[in-house]
Design a protein around this motif. Structure first.
Motif, PDB file in Angstrom:
ATOM      1  N   ILE A 269       5.438  10.662 -14.682  1.00 16.59           N
ATOM      2  CA  ILE A 269       4.895   9.955 -13.521  1.00 16.59           C
ATOM      3  C   ILE A 269       5.023  10.799 -12.258  1.00 16.59           C
ATOM      4  N   LEU A 270       6.221  11.336 -12.028  1.00 15.25           N
ATOM      5  CA  LEU A 270       6.466  12.028 -10.755  1.00 15.25           C
ATOM      6  C   LEU A 270       5.729  13.351 -10.671  1.00 15.25           C
ATOM      7  N   GLU A 271       5.480  13.970 -11.820  1.00 18.26           N
ATOM      8  CA  GLU A 271       4.754  15.240 -11.789  1.00 18.26           C
ATOM      9  C   GLU A 271       3.249  15.033 -11.644  1.00 18.26           C
ATOM     10  N   SER A 272       2.785  13.854 -12.032  1.00 19.16           N
ATOM     11  CA  SER A 272       1.336  13.642 -11.937  1.00 19.16           C
ATOM     12  C   SER A 272       0.945  12.957 -10.630  1.00 19.16           C
ATOM     13  N   THR A 273       1.941  12.580  -9.839  1.00 18.76           N
ATOM     14  CA  THR A 273       1.627  11.998  -8.528  1.00 18.76           C
ATOM     15  C   THR A 273       1.701  13.096  -7.475  1.00 18.76           C
ATOM     16  N   THR A 274       0.576  13.335  -6.798  1.00 21.68           N
ATOM     17  CA  THR A 274       0.536  14.442  -5.841  1.00 21.68           C
ATOM     18  C   THR A 274       0.406  13.941  -4.411  1.00 21.68           C
TER      19      THR A 274
ATOM     20  N   MET B 151       0.799  -1.217   0.000  1.00 22.13           N
ATOM     21  CA  MET B 151       0.000   0.000   0.000  1.00 22.13           C
ATOM     22  C   MET B 151       0.836   1.273   0.000  1.00 22.13           C
ATOM     23  N   CYS B 152       2.162   1.133   0.128  1.00 26.28           N
ATOM     24  CA  CYS B 152       3.016   2.309   0.271  1.00 26.28           C
ATOM     25  C   CYS B 152       2.940   3.179  -0.988  1.00 26.28           C
ATOM     26  N   ALA B 153       2.510   4.415  -0.799  1.00 27.11           N
ATOM     27  CA  ALA B 153       2.309   5.309  -1.942  1.00 27.11           C
ATOM     28  C   ALA B 153       3.634   5.633  -2.625  1.00 27.11           C
ATOM     29  N   ILE B 154       4.672   5.781  -1.830  1.00 26.68           N
ATOM     30  CA  ILE B 154       5.986   6.092  -2.409  1.00 26.68           C
ATOM     31  C   ILE B 154       6.455   4.936  -3.270  1.00 26.68           C
ATOM     32  N   ARG B 155       6.388   3.740  -2.699  1.00 24.72           N
ATOM     33  CA  ARG B 155       6.845   2.568  -3.437  1.00 24.72           C
ATOM     34  C   ARG B 155       6.072   2.379  -4.735  1.00 24.72           C
ATOM     35  N   LYS B 156       4.758   2.562  -4.651  1.00 24.59           N
ATOM     36  CA  LYS B 156       3.914   2.370  -5.821  1.00 24.59           C
ATOM     37  C   LYS B 156       4.397   3.271  -6.974  1.00 24.59           C
ATOM     38  N   THR B 157       4.678   4.510  -6.635  1.00 27.18           N
ATOM     39  CA  THR B 157       5.120   5.461  -7.657  1.00 27.18           C
ATOM     40  C   THR B 157       6.523   5.126  -8.157  1.00 27.18           C
ATOM     41  N   MET B 158       7.397   4.767  -7.231  1.00 27.71           N
ATOM     42  CA  MET B 158       8.777   4.454  -7.636  1.00 27.71           C
ATOM     43  C   MET B 158       8.830   3.201  -8.506  1.00 27.71           C
ATOM     44  N   LEU B 159       7.903   2.279  -8.270  1.00 24.23           N
ATOM     45  CA  LEU B 159       7.820   1.097  -9.120  1.00 24.23           C
ATOM     46  C   LEU B 159       7.479   1.492 -10.551  1.00 24.23           C
ATOM     47  N   LYS B 160       6.518   2.412 -10.678  1.00 24.71           N
ATOM     48  CA  LYS B 160       6.125   2.870 -12.014  1.00 24.71           C
ATOM     49  C   LYS B 160       7.304   3.526 -12.720  1.00 24.71           C
TER      50      LYS B 160
ATOM     51  N   ASP C  48       3.056  12.949   5.335  1.00 27.56           N
ATOM     52  CA  ASP C  48       2.545  13.036   6.711  1.00 27.56           C
ATOM     53  C   ASP C  48       1.778  14.343   6.914  1.00 27.56           C
ATOM     54  N   LEU C  49       2.373  15.440   6.467  1.00 28.08           N
ATOM     55  CA  LEU C  49       1.695  16.732   6.564  1.00 28.08           C
ATOM     56  C   LEU C  49       0.356  16.691   5.829  1.00 28.08           C
ATOM     57  N   ALA C  50       0.362  16.072   4.645  1.00 28.60           N
ATOM     58  CA  ALA C  50      -0.863  16.017   3.847  1.00 28.60           C
ATOM     59  C   ALA C  50      -1.931  15.188   4.555  1.00 28.60           C
ATOM     60  N   ILE C  51      -1.513  14.076   5.155  1.00 30.15           N
ATOM     61  CA  ILE C  51      -2.476  13.235   5.875  1.00 30.15           C
ATOM     62  C   ILE C  51      -3.051  13.991   7.066  1.00 30.15           C
ATOM     63  N   GLU C  52      -2.171  14.625   7.834  1.00 30.94           N
ATOM     64  CA  GLU C  52      -2.637  15.353   9.021  1.00 30.94           C
ATOM     65  C   GLU C  52      -3.550  16.513   8.623  1.00 30.94           C
ATOM     66  N   THR C  53      -3.190  17.157   7.510  1.00 30.04           N
ATOM     67  CA  THR C  53      -3.994  18.278   7.043  1.00 30.04           C
ATOM     68  C   THR C  53      -5.365  17.799   6.574  1.00 30.04           C
ATOM     69  N   GLY C  54      -5.356  16.657   5.902  1.00 30.32           N
ATOM     70  CA  GLY C  54      -6.614  16.109   5.400  1.00 30.32           C
ATOM     71  C   GLY C  54      -7.265  17.069   4.419  1.00 30.32           C
ATOM     72  N   THR C  55      -8.576  17.186   4.516  1.00 29.22           N
ATOM     73  CA  THR C  55      -9.276  18.074   3.591  1.00 29.22           C
ATOM     74  C   THR C  55      -9.550  19.426   4.250  1.00 29.22           C
TER      75      THR C  55
ATOM     76  N   ALA D 112      -1.566  10.773   0.097  1.00 28.70           N
ATOM     77  CA  ALA D 112      -2.150  10.833   1.435  1.00 28.70           C
ATOM     78  C   ALA D 112      -3.349   9.906   1.541  1.00 28.70           C
ATOM     79  N   SER D 113      -4.116   9.774   0.472  1.00 29.24           N
ATOM     80  CA  SER D 113      -5.285   8.912   0.588  1.00 29.24           C
ATOM     81  C   SER D 113      -4.875   7.437   0.654  1.00 29.24           C
ATOM     82  N   THR D 114      -3.897   7.005  -0.146  1.00 20.29           N
ATOM     83  CA  THR D 114      -3.418   5.625   0.043  1.00 20.29           C
ATOM     84  C   THR D 114      -2.725   5.493   1.390  1.00 20.29           C
ATOM     85  N   GLY D 115      -1.991   6.533   1.777  1.00 19.27           N
ATOM     86  CA  GLY D 115      -1.291   6.513   3.061  1.00 19.27           C
ATOM     87  C   GLY D 115      -2.251   6.334   4.211  1.00 19.27           C
ATOM     88  N   GLU D 116      -3.372   7.056   4.160  1.00 17.09           N
ATOM     89  CA  GLU D 116      -4.359   6.910   5.225  1.00 17.09           C
ATOM     90  C   GLU D 116      -4.926   5.516   5.251  1.00 17.09           C
TER      91      GLU D 116
END
Lengths: 156, 156
Positions: B128-133, A111-120, B15-22, B138-142
Motif C-alpha cells: 500500500i505505502l509503496e503504491s501511494t505517491t 478527503m485527507c490523503a494521508i488518512r485514507k492511506t493509513m486506513l488501508k 505540500d511541495l507536490a501541490i505547490e509544484t503541481g504539474t 496531491a490531487s486529493t489534497g488539492e
DNA sequence: CGTAAACTCAATTGACTTGGTAGAGTCAAC
DNA sequence: GTTGACTCTACCAAGTCAATTGAGTTTACG
C-alpha cells in the motif's frame, strides 16, 4: 516496530498454547515459561500481569499457582496480544479503531490523503493479525520443536 | 504509530507536490511550507534536512533558496518518506527488507510462526505505502483546498 | 562590497518510553 | 506455618521524541 515486550508477550503466549495443546487449560509457572523462552524472569512477570489485566491470561496464586490462557488458543489472536502490550495497530490516531482520536490539524478527514492511506494499511494489518491465532502459531511452533528434537536425536 | 516527525514529513512533501503541481520542480521556502502546514518552523528544518540526506528533496542555499522535490511527484511514495524519517516499515527486524537483522532468539526462521505473520503484515503494508505517491496525494489534497475555498467563497 | 534572507550543522533540553531490576508484600496448598 | 507461587509499587539507566537554540555558511541583489 514492535517493542521487545510485545515480542516476548507473543512468545510467552505461544509457549502457553503449545504447553496447553488440545487439553484443558491449566496454569504454568512464570519461571518455566521464562526458561523455555529465554525471557528475563522478572520482566516476564510484568508482561504477564499486563496480559492478565487485558483478560488474555488468568493467574492462580499460591504454591500451585501459575498462568493459564484465559480463552481457547483459537480465540486469542496476535492482534489481541499486540494491542494489549504496544497499543493500537494503526499508524495514526485518526485511523485507530481502539484508540481513535481526531487529527488536530486535519481539515477534512473524509478527503485527507494521508488518512485514507493509513486506513488501508491498518485494515490490511488488522486483517492479518486478527486472523492469526495462538492455535495456528502453536502448531507451527510445535513443528519447530519436533524438527529440532529430531535433529538432536539423530545427532545432525 | 508514526512519529509526528514522519507525519509532518508527509504533510510537507504533499505540500511541495501541490505547490509544484504539474509544472517544473522549483524550490519553496521552509517558512512558507511551515506556515501553510502549521508545522514548527525550526523543527521542519530538521525534517527537510533528513529528507534531503535521503535524496527525496534538493535544497538551494542563499537568498532565493528553498527546497524542491528531488523527483517527479509520481516517483516519490509514502513508503520512501516514512522509511527516511521513521525507519523500516516492518514490525520486526527479521522481516525488514531495508534493515534486516536475524532474530537472536529464533531457532528456525523458516518455521517461526511470529516471523511468518510479520512478513505478511510487512508485505501488505509495503504494497500500500509503496503504491501511494505524492502525485495521488496531491490531487486529493488539492481537492480539499478547493472544497474549503469554495465553502469560504459561498460563505457556508 | 555588504547585507538581507535563505539554508546548515551541532548541541541542548525536558518529558516520556523502553527494558529491566528490587523489595516487600499476599495467597493457597501441603 | 512454611514454602513457593503470584502481586504491587517503586526505581533506574539509557534512549527516543519533539522541539528549540545559536552560531555558522551561502547566494541574490542593489
Amino acid at each position: 516496530m514492535l517493542t521487545s515486550k510485545a515480542k516476548y508477550a507473543l512468545r510467552a503466549m505461544i509457549d502457553l498454547a503449545i504447553e496447553t495443546g488440545t487439553g484443558p487449560r491449566r496454569p504454568f509457572f512464570i519461571g518455566d515459561i521464562a526458561r523455555r523462552q529465554d525471557i528475563p524472569r522478572r520482566f516476564l512477570e510484568n508482561i504477564l500481569l499486563d496480559l492478565r489485566k487485558h483478560g488474555l491470561v488468568v493467574s492462580h496464586r499460591g504454591k500451585a499457582g501459575g498462568y493459564a490462557l484465559a480463552k481457547a488458543p483459537d480465540l486469542i489472536s496476535f492482534a489481541d496480544i499486540i494491542r494489549a502490550i504496544d497499543g493500537p495497530l494503526a499508524l495514526t490516531p485518526c485511523t485507530s479503531r481502539t484508540a481513535y482520536q481526531r487529527c488536530e490539524d486535519c481539515r477534512d478527514e473524509a478527503m485527507c490523503a494521508i488518512r485514507k492511506t493509513m486506513l488501508k494499511v491498518r485494515q490490511a494489518s488488522a486483517d492479518i493479525l486478527e486472523s492469526t491465532t495462538l492455535a495456528q502459531a502453536a502448531s507451527t511452533g510445535e513443528g519447530v520443536n519436533d524438527a529440532i528434537d529430531q535433529v538432536r536425536a539423530t545427532g545432525d
